[in-house]
Design an enzyme around this catalytic site. Structure first.
Site, mmCIF file in Angstrom:
data_model
loop_
_atom_site.group_PDB
_atom_site.id
_atom_site.type_symbol
_atom_site.label_atom_id
_atom_site.label_comp_id
_atom_site.label_asym_id
_atom_site.label_seq_id
_atom_site.Cartn_x
_atom_site.Cartn_y
_atom_site.Cartn_z
ATOM 1 N N LYS A 112 33.615 47.751 36.623
ATOM 2 C CA LYS A 112 32.159 47.743 36.613
ATOM 3 C C LYS A 112 31.585 48.711 35.566
ATOM 4 C CE LYS A 112 31.647 45.199 40.499
ATOM 5 N NZ LYS A 112 32.982 45.064 41.074
HETATM 6 C C1 LIG Z 1 33.563 43.986 41.734
HETATM 7 C C2 LIG Z 1 35.026 43.945 41.848
HETATM 8 C C3 LIG Z 1 35.727 42.742 41.897
HETATM 9 C C4 LIG Z 1 35.031 41.404 41.929
HETATM 10 O O1 LIG Z 1 34.347 41.133 40.716
HETATM 11 P P1 LIG Z 1 33.197 40.017 40.675
HETATM 12 O O2 LIG Z 1 32.625 40.099 39.316
HETATM 13 O O3 LIG Z 1 32.210 40.407 41.737
HETATM 14 O O4 LIG Z 1 33.844 38.713 40.970
HETATM 15 C C5 LIG Z 1 37.108 42.793 41.923
HETATM 16 N N1 LIG Z 1 37.774 43.965 41.935
HETATM 17 C C6 LIG Z 1 37.139 45.146 41.906
HETATM 18 C C7 LIG Z 1 37.920 46.403 41.931
HETATM 19 C C8 LIG Z 1 35.734 45.180 41.850
HETATM 20 O O5 LIG Z 1 35.108 46.359 41.816
#
Ligand SMILES: *Cc1c(COP(=O)(O)O)cnc(C)c1O
Length: 461
Positions: A112
């Protein structure tokens, strides 16, 4: 570059307004009016370039005149300067034709950060120019919230409120949200699950009086800027494995469908992606939809990969929009059915989705076992989300190189990793004192009015 809503009824916006708005006023999500493409020569020229240079080439056509070329380069440089690895998104080989794309070297140890750090820079630059301020409200299953608080803390023109499900995030995630001392960031523990938090945020956006009064802005993965920033590492990794001369496949641990949808955009831009594989935990609405064609809501089961514990996968609406040949009315009618529990995708649209996406579902036991296996056989310690991806990727290995996205650092999900391996992965030195810092938490019922009151009371103006 102009942006339109997936439901076809909201005003057409510039990149700047799309980014600052988040959700469209017709309840839809913004997408570019057309997707720019890069030629094979332009993609080939990325070989050996820095992450920042590739980021500039990939994202520049989407940004329009919101920033000048030089400004945009500076924002990219500032966004990734705090990462703990020179490559930003290094690729590690696990086995013949299987690679791990490490997306956890940012400040909060999850992928993120790639989008949120850039969004923070872009918001700051755009708001400084206009003199406006905004109130950011976001829902998180853990990683979005910590990345948002990290990206926006201390920024003068922004107040940030993050709603997370009480008791359902890891201790590292919670502490990353509750220990920053800046007065413009607020973590709210909601009595409910992630879908409740996300629904509350959507209700706030649909309460136009409140939305306008507090100048609401969204940085959930529905924000187009988030998706855009994530397109970049599909290019850097594929090019290092031989694109555009050789196709590459990706397996993506998926929750809200933002990360894997960024892969779809990369593919539409001209990157030769053979397969995009959606890996889910036991909250498998996306896997079930791709198998059966019916998108039916179920309840959320807590798992050891909590950032994927979700049933309503917001960005799937963008995938549907393209599967329906960009027919906003068709998407709007399916989304209306979703409020009554679910919908069935048309035959043409499900065929289009299956052309692009494959999928797999992984149980809790398989996730734990995969963490153990990859440590024993490949010497890599995976976070539980990454293990979900690696397990599904293992079912699709062949002649095309497979990249599994490593979405978080194992230390962020300490308890699950320790249970699977007996190993206690340490936090990187820069956050070694996280457990000693003081927490600041606001607890709230799952109640729109109560949360709106907290926000009205605490915003700066
Ligand atoms: C947010 C997240 C996901 C999922 O990603 P999306 O874009 O919501 O599909 C998977 N793994 C981790 C560690 C995340 O923080």
């Amino acid at each position: 570059m102009r942006y339109i809503s997936t439901r076809g009824q909201a005003p057409v916006l510039s990149f700047e307004d799309t980014m600052l708005t988040g959700l469209a006023r017709d309840g839809g999500l913004y997408v570019p009016e057309s997707i720019p493409t890069l030629s094979p020569d332009q993609i080939a020229a990325m070989a050996g370039q820095s992450y920042e240079e590739v980021a500039y080439t990939v994202m520049r056509p989407f940004v329009g005149d919101t920033f000048t070329d030089a400004q945009f380069r500076d924002l990219i440089a500032a966004a990734y300067a705090g990462f703990g690895h020179a490559a930003r998104a290094p690729l590690v080989q696990l086995a013949p034709n299987h690679f791990l794309l490490e997306l956890f070297h940012g400040p909060t140890l999850a992928f993120k950060d790639f989008a949120m750090q850039l969004i923070g820079q872009m918001f700051q630059a755009a708001l400084a120019r206009s003199g406006n301020r905004v109130t950011i409200v976001g829902a998180t299953s853990g990683d979005t919230g910590s990345a948002a608080i990290e990206a926006f803390r201390g920024l003068a023109a922004v107040d940030v409120f993050i709603l997370y499900p009480h008791g359902r995030v890891s201790e590292v995630q919670r502490r990353q949200m509750t220990t920053p001392t800046e007065s413009n960031v607020h973590a709210i523990a909601v009595d409910g699950d992630f879908d409740d938090c996300q629904a509350l945020v959507k209700e706030m956006f649909n309460d136009f009086a409140f939305r306008d009064a507090v100048r609401l802005a969204g940085v959930n993965s529905i924000n187009w800027g988030r998706v855009l920033a994530q397109v970049v590492y599909y290019f850097t990794s594929a090019v290092s494995l031989g694109a555009p001369h050789r196709p590459v496949s990706f397996t993506v641990p998926t929750g809200n469908f933002g990360d894997v949808f960024a892969g779809f955009i990369a593919k539409r831009m001209g990157l030769p992606i053979a397969q995009l594989i959606v890996a889910t935990n036991s909250n498998d609405i996306l896997h079930r939809t791709l198998e059966t064609g019916a998108y039916i809501k179920d309840s959320v089961t807590p798992t050891i990969s909590p950032s994927m514990d979700i049933q309503v996968s917001s960005n799937f609406e963008r995938a549907l929009f393209y599967a329906y040949g960009q027919d906003g009315a068709a998407v709007a009618s399916q989304m209306a059915d979703l409020t009554r529990g679910g919908f069935t995708v048309s035959q043409g649209a499900i065929d289009a989705l299956r052309d692009t996406y494959a999928s797999g579902r992984v149980s809790e036991q398989e996730t734990s076992d995969t963490i153990g296996t990859y440590l024993a056989q490949h010497g890599e310690l995976l976070c539980p989300h990454t293990a979900v991806g690696a397990h599904v990727a293992g079912q699709h290995l062949g002649t095309v190189p497979m990249v599994t996205l490593a979405t978080a650092h194992p230390a962020k999900f300490l308890a699950a990793v320790e249970r699977a391996t007996g190993i206690h992965p340490p936090l990187p030195p820069r956050m070694a004192d996280l457990y000693d810092r003081t927490e600041r938490i606001t607890r709230s019922a799952r109640d729109l009015g109560a949360i709106q009151n907290i926000i009205r009371d605490r915003i700066t103006s």
